[in-house]
Design a protein around this motif. Sequence first.
Motif, PDB file in Angstrom:
ATOM      1  N   THR A 115       0.811  -1.138   0.090  1.00  0.00           N
ATOM      2  CA  THR A 115      -0.055   0.012  -0.123  1.00  0.00           C
ATOM      3  C   THR A 115       1.004   1.358   0.017  1.00  0.00           C
ATOM      4  O   THR A 115       2.116   1.267   0.008  1.00  0.00           O
ATOM      5  CB  THR A 115      -0.963   0.032   1.085  1.00  0.00           C
ATOM      6  OG1 THR A 115      -1.980   1.164   1.176  1.00  0.00           O
ATOM      7  CG2 THR A 115      -0.231  -0.093   2.599  1.00  0.00           C
TER       8      THR A 115
ATOM      9  N   SER B 190      -2.866  -2.988  -3.305  1.00  0.00           N
ATOM     10  CA  SER B 190      -3.854  -1.994  -2.784  1.00  0.00           C
ATOM     11  C   SER B 190      -3.886  -1.096  -3.952  1.00  0.00           C
ATOM     12  O   SER B 190      -3.023  -0.705  -4.547  1.00  0.00           O
ATOM     13  CB  SER B 190      -3.527  -1.241  -1.578  1.00  0.00           C
ATOM     14  OG  SER B 190      -4.376  -0.175  -1.254  1.00  0.00           O
TER      15      SER B 190
ATOM     16  N   ALA C  59      -8.742   0.499  -0.963  1.00  0.00           N
ATOM     17  CA  ALA C  59      -7.672   0.540  -0.321  1.00  0.00           C
ATOM     18  C   ALA C  59      -7.898   0.029   1.279  1.00  0.00           C
ATOM     19  O   ALA C  59      -6.923  -0.764   1.593  1.00  0.00           O
ATOM     20  CB  ALA C  59      -6.897   1.943  -0.248  1.00  0.00           C
TER      21      ALA C  59
END
Lengths: 272, 91
Positions: A8, A120, A128
């Motif tokens: 992420t 993500s 997300a």
Amino acid sequence: MSKVLVVTSGKGGVGKTTSTAALGAALALSGQSVVVVDFDVGLRNLDLVLGAERRVVYDLINVVQGDANLNQALIKDKRVEMLSLLAASQTRDKDALSEEGVAKVIDQLKERFDWVICDSPAGIERGATLAMRHADVAIVVTNPEVSSVRDSDRIIGLLDSKTARAERGEKMEKHLLLTRYDAGRAERGEMLKTEDVLDILSIPLLGIIPESKAILNASNLGSPVTLSNPASTAARAYLQAAQRLMGIDVPVSVPAAERRSLFAGFFGRRVA
Amino acid sequence: MNLLNFFARRPTAPAARDRLQILLAHERAATSGQSDLVAKLREEILEVIARHVSIDREKVMVKMERGSDVSTLEVDIEIPTAEPVRRAVGA
């Protein structure tokens, strides 16, 4: 024991998908079974970076909604036997992902694979938050640049508050993956140094990936850099990061910036 | 850009680091529940004061203001027995 990992960043374009592919392939190369899952509904790209874009029939949303089972949706990599892909849907809306549905799919994947790596989407919205929801470990991909560092800080806050682990009062393991690093520019004071970023974000360092031509060449070919050019500085950095994920103690070195040799520059040849 | 600037090119990374450090200190407080922090401070301050004097919990005000250079924490507690005491603590 299987681990769920989220890759992420908050900010887009910092190298989440590239890193997911490179680390996934690296872990699979060392004999671990790996599935990479694309959570970027509507803007999927992990299939393209892995060269599997023409093999996607069913996707994550089909599985979440029960229209397909995992066996139908999982795409086995043709180069590395231990690597599989679960693609995102390109046509559906991200609202089609329910929280319970995602939890169920992740549980099923955990039964089959040593590593479940969730790629993500950028941002801090539903896609997300769902990608990080069930993670045990987070890789925060950051460029040595102000907007990326700021967004990473925000994402770290969310990892510590909005994940299932955080809500159970457990610690969320977070690692920094510094990408597009140029050691020369950092040394000249033109770019944030590794220590600066570590100071500001205060999470442990998983690796430093140098700015490298091998990365674009890899995505051009649809092959993770750790497979297509394992000798490149970027691939070596990813391979070492994968070792660290497996708990092997490898010291982090600052990769030297790639140099164009005098002749290569002179004749305008590419150095990859 | 004049010639002097060109030769005396200053590194920009320290500016990036400093700006981020200041910005993130504020943003962390704002997003990781500043209201939570104020509520916590309020409870703990009240607890300490109540140990020594009796206070009316309704007549308490805790306010945090964030400025660019300094932030202030203002605590206003009315003590019913003696004359009201007003305190301001810079934070």
